[in-house]
Scaffold this motif. Structure first.
Motif, PDB file in Angstrom:
ATOM      1  N   ASN A 142      23.544  73.444  34.672  1.00 30.70           N
ATOM      2  CA  ASN A 142      22.315  73.832  35.375  1.00 30.70           C
ATOM      3  C   ASN A 142      21.838  72.780  36.379  1.00 30.70           C
ATOM      4  N   GLN A 143      22.784  72.080  37.001  1.00 31.87           N
ATOM      5  CA  GLN A 143      22.426  71.063  37.989  1.00 31.87           C
ATOM      6  C   GLN A 143      22.716  71.503  39.428  1.00 31.87           C
ATOM      7  N   TYR A 144      23.307  72.693  39.599  1.00 32.00           N
ATOM      8  CA  TYR A 144      23.632  73.126  40.964  1.00 32.00           C
ATOM      9  C   TYR A 144      22.367  73.429  41.744  1.00 32.00           C
ATOM     10  N   PHE A 145      22.343  72.960  42.996  1.00 35.41           N
ATOM     11  CA  PHE A 145      21.247  73.248  43.912  1.00 35.41           C
ATOM     12  C   PHE A 145      21.844  73.267  45.318  1.00 35.41           C
ATOM     13  N   PRO A 146      21.541  74.287  46.098  1.00 32.48           N
ATOM     14  CA  PRO A 146      22.186  74.387  47.418  1.00 32.48           C
ATOM     15  C   PRO A 146      21.772  73.249  48.347  1.00 32.48           C
TER      16      PRO A 146
ATOM     17  N   ASP B 232      35.805  71.043  40.740  1.00 30.79           N
ATOM     18  CA  ASP B 232      35.547  70.623  39.350  1.00 30.79           C
ATOM     19  C   ASP B 232      34.114  70.117  39.200  1.00 30.79           C
ATOM     20  N   ILE B 233      33.653  69.334  40.161  1.00 29.40           N
ATOM     21  CA  ILE B 233      32.281  68.812  40.105  1.00 29.40           C
ATOM     22  C   ILE B 233      31.272  69.955  40.247  1.00 29.40           C
ATOM     23  N   LEU B 234      31.546  70.874  41.157  1.00 26.92           N
ATOM     24  CA  LEU B 234      30.653  72.030  41.319  1.00 26.92           C
ATOM     25  C   LEU B 234      30.561  72.844  40.034  1.00 26.92           C
ATOM     26  N   ASN B 235      31.693  73.092  39.411  1.00 27.51           N
ATOM     27  CA  ASN B 235      31.697  73.874  38.170  1.00 27.51           C
ATOM     28  C   ASN B 235      30.942  73.142  37.059  1.00 27.51           C
ATOM     29  N   LYS B 236      31.082  71.826  37.017  1.00 29.28           N
ATOM     30  CA  LYS B 236      30.341  71.054  36.005  1.00 29.28           C
ATOM     31  C   LYS B 236      28.847  71.144  36.265  1.00 29.28           C
TER      32      LYS B 236
ATOM     33  N   SER C 285      30.575  84.583  32.354  1.00 30.01           N
ATOM     34  CA  SER C 285      30.155  83.274  32.863  1.00 30.01           C
ATOM     35  C   SER C 285      30.526  83.162  34.336  1.00 30.01           C
ATOM     36  N   PHE C 286      29.923  82.197  35.019  1.00 30.13           N
ATOM     37  CA  PHE C 286      30.201  81.989  36.429  1.00 30.13           C
ATOM     38  C   PHE C 286      30.987  80.696  36.608  1.00 30.13           C
ATOM     39  N   LYS C 287      32.138  80.817  37.265  1.00 30.21           N
ATOM     40  CA  LYS C 287      32.977  79.646  37.505  1.00 30.21           C
ATOM     41  C   LYS C 287      33.725  79.830  38.811  1.00 30.21           C
TER      42      LYS C 287
END
Length: 474
Positions: free
Chosen positions: A48-52, A39-43, A3-5
């Motif tokens: 699947n909500q991360y976007f640069p 913590d927010i980035l990892n969540k 996993s990615f964290k």
């Protein structure tokens, strides 16, 4: 499946490194809120909500006659994500290949922290001080070891005729901008199948990091030439591994030695025909990866010409601390340039400035004149000097105040932002040294004001570089 964290430890190290660059983008509040931010980035990543985010801007670097390269300035959160991705993929996928240099399995993590911390501050400074390239490498020791191995390799090859008397030199045109994202992600998933999550997030990042210029259209080409440089350096190095294996097989059949540093490629062979044949095959192979060799930067020369062009005798004199030979090589370099001979001026000038800073006994009228002429005649080299070399180019002279003003004037005449950013970093980090050489706080404040007046259109300089320099003088 791995996993990615994001790690808070590595994120802090990346942010600290960002604030050591010429563009310190991480605020005190960002560091204070690091734990919550990660913590927010990892969540967001896990759901699947991360976007640069968009880039903060671009730092223009003069290459020649106004032609510029632009370094994208990424924000601190995306840089943390990118370095976690590149570090893990690099550690897993980068291979040791004979004759191939410019990438390494090293990102500062707790497991490798001792290696970095076992070096003194002066040792780290010296490693960066000798860095030939305009970047802010995270892994100074790894860079130095890799570059030293490359320099030793080509020096040894020029001192023996085992592969013949000719050298072909070339590089890949617009390398970072031409890397095919689809092919890169496919290679990552093939060579590190358990890092699928990393590959998926890397794909999202590379598709959308450059919206400032590309808009909302998905990008299929290019990786960022980010200011720290290690992340993209290792991705691009890995991207060429298939090419390395294929061209090495072809070269071995032709008794030609292949050597690569990043996108600079060398062929050592017994005839121009053999080297041309390898250059042709290299062109065909690179086409499969969407790349091309740069025709203007491709040529074939003798081993002796190559040795002089790469300034290998000068570098040898420096490494052996041979004072007489060092001064003799400077005179030879000057004469060679006057005759119109080929010289890798950036290597010669950087090495000379660095060595004169460390050894005052070598600051003769002739050696100092070489530096003055080099800076005046090669503004494209001067405008790529980092703050350490800018400092050296000032303090090696008796009239440090006068030289500081000259440097400020040269920097201020440039349209691009990078020379100004590194001049401001010089003030930010070395104002105490400059003060000891008679350049007072009021003088430095006046220079910052001059830079500010000429930089109103640069949001990077106005928002990050100038305030950081002003703060350092309070």
């Amino acid at each position: 499946m791995t996993s990615f964290k994001l790690s808070k430890y590595l994120s802090r190290r990346v942010w600290e490194k960002l604030n050591e660059t010429a563009v310190p983008v991480v605020s005190d509040d960002d560091f204070h809120n690091l734990s919550v931010t990660i913590d927010i980035l990892n969540k967001n990543i896990s759901t699947n909500q991360y976007f640069p985010d968009n880039t903060l801007g671009y730092l223009g670097l003069n290459k020649r006659l106004g032609v510029s390269r632009f370094l994208p300035i990424l924000n601190h959160t995306d840089t943390a994500v990118y370095y976690h991705l590149c570090g893990k993929i690099g550690d897993r996928a980068i291979k040791d290949i004979d004759g191939v240099f410019g990438g390494w399995r090293f990102v500062p993590t707790p497991a490798t922290k001792f290696f970095n911390d076992s070096m003194t501050k002066d040792q780290k400074v010296d490693l960066i001080y000798d860095n030939e390239y305009f970047n802010e490498t995270f892994s100074a020791a790894s860079w130095f070891q890799n570059y030293s191995s490359f320099t030793d390799c080509i020096a040894n090859l020029t001192e023996t005729s085992s592969y013949g008397n000719y050298v072909g030199i070339t590089d890949i045109a617009n390398f970072y901008d031409s890397i095919d994202v689809d092919r890169l992600i496919t290679k990552v998933k093939r060579d590190a199948p358990d890092l699928k999550a990393h590959a998926d997030i890397l794909e999202i990042y590379l598709r959308h990091w450059n919206r400032r210029l590309a808009g909302y259209q998905r990008s299929n080409k290019g990786i960022p030439q980010e200011i720290i440089s290690d992340g993209s350096r290792n991705l691009s190095h890995f991207y060429l591994h298939d090419f390395d294996g294929s061209i090495i097989d072809i070269c071995e059949r032709n008794h030609v030695k292949y050597v690569r540093w990043a996108d600079d490629i060398l062929f050592f062979g017994a005839s121009t025909q053999r080297i041309e044949a390898c250059l042709y095959e290299a062109s065909k192979l690179l086409l499969l990866d969407g790349l091309n060799l740069s025709a203007p930067k491709t040529e074939i020369m003798s081993r002796a010409e190559f040795r002089d062009y790469r300034c290998l005798p000068l570098l040898k004199a420096i490494s052996e601390r041979n004072d007489g030979e060092f001064l003799r090589q400077i005179d030879l370099l000057r004469r060679r340039e006057l005759r119109g001979g080929r010289v890798k001026v950036d290597t010669a000038l950087r090495a000379t400035i660095s060595h004169l800073r460390k050894h005052s006994r070598l600051r003769t009228r002739s050696s100092l004149r070489y530096v003055e002429d080099g800076i005046r005649n090669h503004p494209e080299v001067f405008s790529t000097l980092n703050e350490r070399l800018l400092l050296a180019s000032i303090v090696i002279f008796d009239d440090a105040q006068g030289k500081m003003n000259e440097v400020k004037s040269m920097v201020n005449r440039k349209s691009m932002a990078a020379p100004k950013a590194y001049f401001l970093k010089l003030i930010r980090e070395h104002h105490s040294t400059l003060s000891r050489r008679g350049i007072g706080r009021a003088d430095l404040q006046g220079m910052i004001a001059d830079i500010k007046r000429s930089s109103r259109e640069s949001e990077i300089l106005c928002q990050y570089c100038i305030p950081a320099a002003e703060k350092a003088l309070r």
